[in-house]
Design a protein around this motif. Sequence first.
Motif, PDB file in Angstrom:
ATOM      1  N   PRO A   1       0.794  -1.232   0.033  1.00 15.25           N
ATOM      2  CA  PRO A   1       0.010  -0.018   0.112  1.00 15.25           C
ATOM      3  C   PRO A   1       0.772   1.072  -0.016  1.00 15.25           C
ATOM      4  CG  PRO A   1       0.097  -1.031   2.321  1.00 15.25           C
ATOM      5  CD  PRO A   1       0.796  -1.956   1.312  1.00 15.25           C
ATOM      6  N   PRO A   2       0.378   2.495  -0.026  1.00 19.78           N
ATOM      7  CA  PRO A   2       0.974   3.518  -0.340  1.00 19.78           C
ATOM      8  C   PRO A   2       1.532   3.930   1.159  1.00 19.78           C
ATOM      9  CG  PRO A   2      -1.009   3.957  -1.303  1.00 19.78           C
ATOM     10  CD  PRO A   2      -1.097   2.543  -0.593  1.00 19.78           C
ATOM     11  N   ALA A   3       2.837   4.452   0.903  1.00 19.98           N
ATOM     12  CA  ALA A   3       3.617   4.941   2.279  1.00 19.98           C
ATOM     13  C   ALA A   3       2.617   5.680   3.175  1.00 19.98           C
ATOM     14  CB  ALA A   3       4.729   5.799   2.010  1.00 19.98           C
TER      15      ALA A   3
ATOM     16  N   ILE B   1       2.136   4.323   7.298  1.00 14.34           N
ATOM     17  CA  ILE B   1       2.319   5.270   8.268  1.00 14.34           C
ATOM     18  C   ILE B   1       1.349   5.468   9.308  1.00 14.34           C
ATOM     19  CG2 ILE B   1       2.926   7.646   9.075  1.00 14.34           C
ATOM     20  CD1 ILE B   1       4.703   7.752   6.539  1.00 14.34           C
ATOM     21  N   ALA B   2       0.244   5.687   8.557  1.00 15.23           N
ATOM     22  CA  ALA B   2      -1.212   5.510   9.459  1.00 15.23           C
ATOM     23  C   ALA B   2      -1.638   4.522  10.253  1.00 15.23           C
ATOM     24  CB  ALA B   2      -2.734   6.027   8.435  1.00 15.23           C
ATOM     25  N   LEU B   3      -1.240   3.131   9.518  1.00 15.74           N
ATOM     26  CA  LEU B   3      -1.518   2.111  10.185  1.00 15.74           C
ATOM     27  C   LEU B   3      -0.663   1.848  11.363  1.00 15.74           C
ATOM     28  CD1 LEU B   3      -2.500  -0.306   7.144  1.00 15.74           C
ATOM     29  CD2 LEU B   3      -3.893   0.620   8.763  1.00 15.74           C
ATOM     30  N   LEU B   4       0.677   2.204  10.942  1.00 13.89           N
ATOM     31  CA  LEU B   4       1.630   1.906  12.289  1.00 13.89           C
ATOM     32  C   LEU B   4       1.436   3.035  13.295  1.00 13.89           C
ATOM     33  CD1 LEU B   4       4.194   0.732  13.076  1.00 13.89           C
ATOM     34  CD2 LEU B   4       5.501   2.726  11.862  1.00 13.89           C
ATOM     35  N   GLY B   5       0.837   4.263  13.058  1.00 10.65           N
ATOM     36  CA  GLY B   5       0.648   5.118  14.024  1.00 10.65           C
ATOM     37  C   GLY B   5      -0.683   4.430  15.095  1.00 10.65           C
ATOM     38  N   ILE B   6      -1.915   3.992  14.291  1.00  8.66           N
ATOM     39  CA  ILE B   6      -2.602   3.333  15.178  1.00  8.66           C
ATOM     40  C   ILE B   6      -2.278   2.190  15.989  1.00  8.66           C
ATOM     41  CG2 ILE B   6      -5.024   2.297  15.032  1.00  8.66           C
ATOM     42  CD1 ILE B   6      -5.407   3.733  12.311  1.00  8.66           C
ATOM     43  N   ASN B   7      -1.559   1.338  15.301  1.00  5.00           N
ATOM     44  CA  ASN B   7      -1.084   0.253  16.104  1.00  5.00           C
ATOM     45  C   ASN B   7      -0.231   0.540  17.234  1.00  5.00           C
ATOM     46  OD1 ASN B   7       0.124  -2.265  16.783  1.00  5.00           O
ATOM     47  ND2 ASN B   7       0.345  -3.026  14.560  1.00  5.00           N
ATOM     48  N   LEU B   8       0.700   1.562  17.203  1.00  5.44           N
ATOM     49  CA  LEU B   8       1.502   2.204  18.160  1.00  5.44           C
ATOM     50  C   LEU B   8       0.803   2.507  19.304  1.00  5.44           C
ATOM     51  CD1 LEU B   8       4.632   3.689  16.278  1.00  5.44           C
ATOM     52  CD2 LEU B   8       4.714   1.530  17.635  1.00  5.44           C
ATOM     53  N   VAL B   9      -0.286   3.384  19.096  1.00  2.00           N
ATOM     54  CA  VAL B   9      -1.057   3.964  20.022  1.00  2.00           C
ATOM     55  C   VAL B   9      -2.068   2.598  20.677  1.00  2.00           C
ATOM     56  CG1 VAL B   9      -3.006   5.217  20.475  1.00  2.00           C
ATOM     57  CG2 VAL B   9      -1.557   6.082  18.862  1.00  2.00           C
TER      58      VAL B   9
ATOM     59  N   LEU C   1       7.076  18.729  10.308  1.00  2.00           N
ATOM     60  CA  LEU C   1       7.924  17.710   9.760  1.00  2.00           C
ATOM     61  C   LEU C   1       7.162  16.539   8.768  1.00  2.00           C
ATOM     62  CD1 LEU C   1      11.045  17.399  11.987  1.00  2.00           C
ATOM     63  CD2 LEU C   1      11.102  18.732   9.693  1.00  2.00           C
ATOM     64  N   ALA C   2       6.073  16.204   9.585  1.00  2.00           N
ATOM     65  CA  ALA C   2       5.228  15.017   8.755  1.00  2.00           C
ATOM     66  C   ALA C   2       4.556  15.747   7.926  1.00  2.00           C
ATOM     67  CB  ALA C   2       4.669  14.326   9.933  1.00  2.00           C
ATOM     68  N   TRP C   3       3.963  16.957   8.267  1.00  2.00           N
ATOM     69  CA  TRP C   3       2.854  17.534   7.302  1.00  2.00           C
ATOM     70  C   TRP C   3       3.680  18.008   6.062  1.00  2.00           C
ATOM     71  CZ3 TRP C   3       3.048  23.127   6.321  1.00  2.00           C
ATOM     72  CH2 TRP C   3       2.018  23.548   5.627  1.00  2.00           C
ATOM     73  N   ALA C   4       4.994  18.502   6.089  1.00  2.00           N
ATOM     74  CA  ALA C   4       5.646  18.996   5.039  1.00  2.00           C
ATOM     75  C   ALA C   4       6.074  17.613   4.133  1.00  2.00           C
ATOM     76  CB  ALA C   4       7.117  19.822   5.532  1.00  2.00           C
ATOM     77  N   ALA C   5       6.200  16.651   4.694  1.00  2.00           N
ATOM     78  CA  ALA C   5       6.610  15.533   4.014  1.00  2.00           C
ATOM     79  C   ALA C   5       5.455  14.650   3.373  1.00  2.00           C
ATOM     80  CB  ALA C   5       7.121  14.446   4.948  1.00  2.00           C
ATOM     81  N   GLY C   6       4.397  15.019   3.748  1.00  2.00           N
ATOM     82  CA  GLY C   6       2.945  14.315   3.346  1.00  2.00           C
ATOM     83  C   GLY C   6       2.791  12.940   3.938  1.00  2.00           C
ATOM     84  N   ALA C   7       3.183  12.846   5.129  1.00  2.00           N
ATOM     85  CA  ALA C   7       3.096  11.347   5.818  1.00  2.00           C
ATOM     86  C   ALA C   7       1.912  10.663   5.977  1.00  2.00           C
ATOM     87  CB  ALA C   7       3.902  11.503   7.258  1.00  2.00           C
ATOM     88  N   LEU C   8       0.862  11.713   5.973  1.00  2.00           N
ATOM     89  CA  LEU C   8      -0.632  11.088   5.995  1.00  2.00           C
ATOM     90  C   LEU C   8      -1.251  11.666   4.917  1.00  2.00           C
ATOM     91  CD1 LEU C   8      -1.352  11.837   9.959  1.00  2.00           C
ATOM     92  CD2 LEU C   8      -0.540   9.671   8.971  1.00  2.00           C
ATOM     93  N   GLU C   9      -2.508  10.944   4.713  1.00  2.00           N
ATOM     94  CA  GLU C   9      -3.322  11.236   3.646  1.00  2.00           C
ATOM     95  C   GLU C   9      -3.731  12.769   3.650  1.00  2.00           C
ATOM     96  OE1 GLU C   9      -5.422   7.184   2.107  1.00  2.00           O
ATOM     97  OE2 GLU C   9      -6.639   8.590   3.245  1.00  2.00           O
ATOM     98  N   SER C  10      -4.177  13.458   4.714  1.00  2.00           N
ATOM     99  CA  SER C  10      -4.549  14.596   4.889  1.00  2.00           C
ATOM    100  C   SER C  10      -3.381  15.718   4.596  1.00  2.00           C
ATOM    101  CB  SER C  10      -4.954  15.028   6.382  1.00  2.00           C
ATOM    102  OG  SER C  10      -5.494  16.403   6.429  1.00  2.00           O
ATOM    103  N   THR C  11      -3.986  16.853   3.923  1.00  2.00           N
ATOM    104  CA  THR C  11      -2.884  17.912   3.514  1.00  2.00           C
ATOM    105  C   THR C  11      -3.302  19.107   4.467  1.00  2.00           C
ATOM    106  OG1 THR C  11      -4.508  18.869   1.752  1.00  2.00           O
ATOM    107  CG2 THR C  11      -3.057  17.188   1.115  1.00  2.00           C
ATOM    108  N   ASN C  12      -4.041  18.954   5.825  1.00  2.00           N
ATOM    109  CA  ASN C  12      -4.298  19.976   6.554  1.00  2.00           C
ATOM    110  C   ASN C  12      -3.244  19.901   7.944  1.00  2.00           C
ATOM    111  OD1 ASN C  12      -5.723  21.418   8.851  1.00  2.00           O
ATOM    112  ND2 ASN C  12      -6.868  21.870   7.030  1.00  2.00           N
ATOM    113  N   LEU C  13      -2.548  20.829   8.026  1.00  2.00           N
ATOM    114  CA  LEU C  13      -1.816  20.626   9.339  1.00  2.00           C
ATOM    115  C   LEU C  13      -2.690  20.433  10.744  1.00  2.00           C
ATOM    116  CD1 LEU C  13       0.888  20.919  10.662  1.00  2.00           C
ATOM    117  CD2 LEU C  13       0.744  23.724  10.645  1.00  2.00           C
TER     118      LEU C  13
END
Length: 210
Positions: free
Chosen positions: A3-5, A9-17, A160-172
Amino acid sequence: MFPPANDLIALLGINLVLSAGCLRLLSWRRGVTPWSKWATAAVFVLLWCPVGPARLPIVAYVRGISSDLSISLVAIACLGMYQRLSGTSLVDGRERILVNVVFAAGALFLYPLALGWGDWDAYRLGWGSPGFWAVLLVLSLACWAKGFRLLPVLVALALLAWAAGALESTNLWDYLIDPWLAVAAIFQCLKSAVVWGLARLRGKPSASQK
């Protein structure tokens, strides 16, 4: 096919939480034991197991309910998990209270306006407002000057994550806060207020004042 990066990242974040929450729950009374460590590791692995006709990992179904979590919440969860596993405290009570107050205030500012309770939508600030960036910068510098490190680090990670587009959202905003973090911050603020009020009634300093 992977799947897309940003999905990973989103799935990993949910898993960690979820894993951090599991560790906190299991170590609530007896502290962190070898059993709680292994159980948390098992939960982390289990959430990646594919199930259902679509053969999606369990954490993907959780994502359908929770949506993507903010970078701030993931970082706070990882910090809490590290502190429990290592037995060291990297932030004190005053810093935790400050973070809860700031996120609670941010939630009370953002969500009512985003839900249409006014003529202006604060959510639009997250699509690249220089004024919003300036507020975050001033807040971070003020906290850093006072010796508070956690909040500036959370803001920096979100930017940093927002600038890199780490999540699907483009809103800070979605990188800084999410409804789950908002509820937790408001709850912790109310809890601290009740503890402080009870301590004042008994004529003793609260734990946060020590």
